[in-house]
Scaffold this motif. Structure first.
Motif, PDB file in Angstrom:
ATOM      1  N   GLN A 291      38.566  40.229  45.812  1.00 18.12           N
ATOM      2  CA  GLN A 291      39.153  38.925  46.100  1.00 18.12           C
ATOM      3  C   GLN A 291      38.913  38.536  47.549  1.00 18.12           C
ATOM      4  OE1 GLN A 291      40.401  36.850  43.879  1.00 18.12           O
ATOM      5  NE2 GLN A 291      40.744  35.322  45.478  1.00 18.12           N
TER       6      GLN A 291
ATOM      7  N   LYS B 225      35.315  37.416  47.924  1.00 19.98           N
ATOM      8  CA  LYS B 225      35.126  36.064  47.390  1.00 19.98           C
ATOM      9  C   LYS B 225      35.586  35.014  48.398  1.00 19.98           C
ATOM     10  CE  LYS B 225      35.864  37.526  42.597  1.00 19.98           C
ATOM     11  NZ  LYS B 225      36.790  37.464  41.432  1.00 19.98           N
TER      12      LYS B 225
ATOM     13  N   ASP C 225      40.311  45.192  42.794  1.00 21.39           N
ATOM     14  CA  ASP C 225      40.891  43.844  42.690  1.00 21.39           C
ATOM     15  C   ASP C 225      41.029  43.171  44.051  1.00 21.39           C
ATOM     16  OD1 ASP C 225      41.029  43.986  39.954  1.00 21.39           O
ATOM     17  OD2 ASP C 225      43.145  44.555  39.893  1.00 21.39           O
TER      18      ASP C 225
END
Length: 449
Positions: free
Chosen positions: A176, A179, A172
């Motif tokens: 992130q 990104k 996770d």
């Protein structure tokens, strides 16, 4: 200055040797074969997995344990790493050919953190690829650049451990970050890797079976020690501590799960783990406890009596549970039998029907209502290893068979659990066969015979 140089050399040597010192490890070629097999199952995308991070400073009170999936593919037990695997592809109109790619990304070393948690292997080490068995080892900082070279265009699939509702994934936070860093030059969709990986993990190779055997052998020895030590006036916690000492001195790094030592009424509580009560004369004592060897779990349950002799009623229930286990073992057919309750060839129904047709409760009702859990589960890197329970049990499958009867009204719970695997010829092998199973054998073991 000479003292400082000696310290540095010692520190570097520790870094080089640590990879083989903490756990037994299969040959690098075994982990590589798994990565290649997984790449074939995810050939329309790339595999990207992250190991858990390490707690800072003294906050990591309970030690670091590697992620099961990451370890299965890499044999790597240090925190903060990442894995990138991409299958070879043929050239297309909108994308060039791609060679098979596997890269282990390691975080840069942190001397201040290593003072708390010990030396680590860093990506700058010239022996890193040889030690880990990877085609390439790189710094975690270079992951973003590597992704731009392997992701096809104009869109790409990344297989990772996508977190579902209520779940937290190791991927996770790093995904992130990637990104936000614009690491993806193309449109990306994320697919859950775990179903494909679990299909591979369901059937163990010879190295995994050997680790399961070592976990079982150590846990059998611990259970035997508990049989010898059991007596009225001892406590559940005392027996639990003895078990953990015995499998620990035989190489297990930790319990495979919270040990259960339940006496009297506690024997009827399936996941009782307080281990805080007394053991009194006349009690039955359910001991569900086993160790983990090099990340692989054993899972064993035996039911004893505090004073070494079963009463007539305790023996009756014990023999029914043992009979149910033996019936399931006798009915096993490689490539056909399953652990699922719902399939046509489930072993669960064999055990349930045996229990429900033998013996009664105090009110004359059949005992099937007191068998309140499944018959067994897969074993592996997790004590309840992930896998599809509707898949027939064939060569390489490792699992438990554990019928039980729990009658709170009588303060009488009995569970007998053993570890099994299916060999290459389809034969059911009992890994825990050295541990007494019959009531007579248990009584003899408790008497030191």
């Amino acid at each position: 200055m000479r003292k400082l140089s000696a310290f540095v050399l010692l520190f570097c040597f520790a870094s080089l040797t640590q990879i083989g010192s903490a756990l037994d490890r299969q040959p690098n070629s075994d982990y590589r074969a798994r990565r290649q097999a997984l790449a074939g199952k995810a050939s329309d995308g790339v595999v990207l997995l992250f190991a858990p991070s390490e707690a800072e400073g003294p906050n990591d009170l309970y030690g670091y344990r590697a992620d099961n999936n990451f370890f299965y593919l890499t044999g790597w037990t240090e925190p903060g790493a990442a894995l990138l695997v991409a299958a070879a592809t043929q050239p297309k109109a909108d994308a060039p050919a791609r060679a098979y790619t596997e890269i282990l990304f390691l975080p840069n070393r942190s001397p201040s953190q290593e003072r708390w948690t010990g030396p680590k292997l860093g990506p700058e080490n010239p022996d890193a690829a040889r030690l880990t068995g990877f085609d390439k080892v790189d710094a975690l900082d270079n992951l973003r650049t590597a992704l731009t070279h392997v992701l096809p265009s104009p869109r790409a699939i990344i297989y990772t451990d996508v977190s579902g509702p209520g779940e937290v994934s190791n991927s996770d936070a790093p995904l992130q970050w990637l990104k936000q860093a614009n690491a993806f030059p193309v449109a990306v969709s994320y697919h859950d890797l775990r179903p494909r990986l679990y299909l591979l993990r369901t059937f163990k190779d010879a190295g995994e079976i050997e680790f399961l055997r070592k976990a079982s052998d150590a846990s059998v020895a611990a259970q035997l020690a508990a049989m010898h030590a059991m007596k009225p006036g001892s406590t559940e916690r005392e027996i639990s501590a003895l078990l953990q000492y015995e499998w620990g001195k035989r190489g297990c790094e930790r319990p495979a799960y919270a040990p259960i030592v339940g006496a009297g009424f506690n024997s009827t509580v399936l996941h009782y783990s307080d281990d805080s009560g007394p053991i009194q004369a006349g009690d039955v004592v359910v001991i569900d406890a086993a160790g983990e060897y090099s990340m692989y779990a054993s899972d064993i349950t035996r039911t004893l009596t505090a004073n070494g002799k079963f009463t007539a009623r305790q023996r009756e229930i014990y023999d029914i549970v043992l009979g149910a286990q033996q019936a399931a073992m006798a009915a096993f057919q490689s490539g056909k039998s399953t652990l699922s309750r719902d399939s046509a060839n489930t072993l669960y129904k064999i055990a349930y029907d045996y229990i429900n047709s033998h013996g009664k409760d105090l009110h004359g009702a059949p005992l099937g209502q007191y068998f309140i859990h499944g018959l067994g589960h897969y074993l592996g890197l997790a004590v309840h290893d992930d896998g599809d329970y509707t898949v027939p049990l064939g060569p390489g499958a490792a699992f438990t068979i554990e019928p039980g009867i729990y009658i709170p009204e009588e303060k009488l719970g009995v569970r007998i659990e053993d570890d099994f695997y299916v060999d290459a010829g389809g034969k059911l092998i009992k890994l825990t066969g050295a541990l007494p199973s019959t009531a007579d054998d248990v009584e003899r073991a408790m008497a030191g015979q």
